[in-house]
Design a protein around this motif. Structure first.
Motif, PDB file in Angstrom:
ATOM      1  N   GLY A   1      41.050  44.593  38.529  1.00 23.90           N
ATOM      2  CA  GLY A   1      40.438  44.214  39.778  1.00 23.90           C
ATOM      3  C   GLY A   1      40.929  45.301  40.697  1.00 23.90           C
ATOM      4  O   GLY A   1      41.449  44.845  41.943  1.00 23.90           O
TER       5      GLY A   1
ATOM      6  N   ASP B   1      37.501  47.204  37.511  1.00 25.17           N
ATOM      7  CA  ASP B   1      37.042  46.417  38.283  1.00 25.17           C
ATOM      8  C   ASP B   1      35.735  45.788  37.877  1.00 25.17           C
ATOM      9  O   ASP B   1      34.921  46.469  37.087  1.00 25.17           O
ATOM     10  CB  ASP B   1      36.814  47.187  39.655  1.00 25.17           C
TER      11      ASP B   1
ATOM     12  N   ALA C   1      42.687  39.193  42.320  1.00 24.48           N
ATOM     13  CA  ALA C   1      41.628  39.270  41.317  1.00 24.48           C
ATOM     14  C   ALA C   1      41.212  38.015  40.519  1.00 24.48           C
ATOM     15  O   ALA C   1      40.273  37.564  40.121  1.00 24.48           O
ATOM     16  CB  ALA C   1      41.464  40.688  40.636  1.00 24.48           C
TER      17      ALA C   1
END
Length: 259
Positions: free
Chosen positions: A57, A80, A122
């Motif tokens: 992330g 990501d 994240a």
């Protein structure tokens, strides 16, 4: 069916963060602070002997650039869910690494590969945090560490309270508290968790909504729907009656694989 639902939700999360990528940095004050602390913790844990690092992330690259500065000789894989976020993080040639679109809770790796696995804010988007932590910890080399931050239950408490005052439920996910995270980490032999609070000066309900949109955090918890305009106006009024500001509780965790 649940897998299909979750895949659809993950795509909505990716789309929301992708739409926010260009303006994310303007709204991400707590995100910068949390990323810096994750990097500090990692350097204290493993200042030397780091050959491979995985970031989950990466967003626009707050932590990514810090990793590059602290371990310039390490091989870095930054991932990501959002291709647009990856493009921002890799822009300008500031970071030498591999940038990979990947769902962090389903890592595209096998075996003991990484000396450090790092992530900042994240993991709150994961469907199965305990399972994800097990899968990521399995990617650590002996002596390697997984260090992360994630949202805690004490985040946006005034916004939640404003919904409750109106007889409504906020779309914000049900984040774990510190005790719950410690319980999740308990099966790992060498792990710990702690929390930090970050104030968020919103200047009113419109400011909080602008912050959430600006960082792409607009996908509601599964099973919850956006409010009707009249209900949103009621919540905004109740929020401002509490002062119009809010905050983050950020949980930090570390798992280290035995030598």
């Amino acid at each position: 069916m649940r897998l299909a639902m979750n895949m659809g939700r993950k795509q909505r999360i990716s789309d929301a963060f992708g739409a926010a990528a260009a303006r994310y940095d303007d709204h991400a004050g707590p995100q910068r602070l949390a990323a810096a602390l994750v990097a500090d913790l990692a350097q204290r844990q493993k200042p030397h002997g780091v050959e491979r690092i995985l970031e989950i992330g990466c967003g626009t690259g707050f932590l990514t650039r810090d990793i590059q500065a602290r371990w310039p000789g390490a091989e870095l894989v930054a991932t990501d869910l959002s291709p647009e976020m990856l493009a921002r993080a890799s822009a300008g040639g500031l970071v030498a690494g591999t940038f990979l679109a990947m769902d962090g809770e389903l890592p595209a790796f096998e075996g003991e590969w990484f000396d450090l696995i790092l992530s900042s804010l994240a993991f709150q988007w994961f469907d199965d945090l305990p399972g994800a932590l097990r899968r990521l910890a399995d990617l650590l080399r002996p002596g390697g560490s997984l260090i992360f931050s994630t949202m805690g239950r004490g985040s946006f408490v005034r916004w939640r309270a404003a919904h409750e005052a109106c007889g409504l439920m906020a779309g914000i996910p049900d984040y774990p508290d510190l005790a719950a995270l410690r319980a999740i980490l308990a099966p790992f032999g060498d792990a710990f968790a702690f929390d930090e609070d970050y104030a968020l000066s919103c200047g009113g309900a419109k400011g909080l909504i602008a912050h959430l949109k600006g960082i792409g955090a607009i996908v509601p918890h599964e099973g919850r729907k956006p409010l009707a305009p009249k209900d949103l106006r009621r919540v905004m009024t109740a929020f401002e009656a509490q002062g119009g500001n809010d905050g983050y509780q950020v949980l930090f965790g570390r798992i280290t694989r035995p030598e």
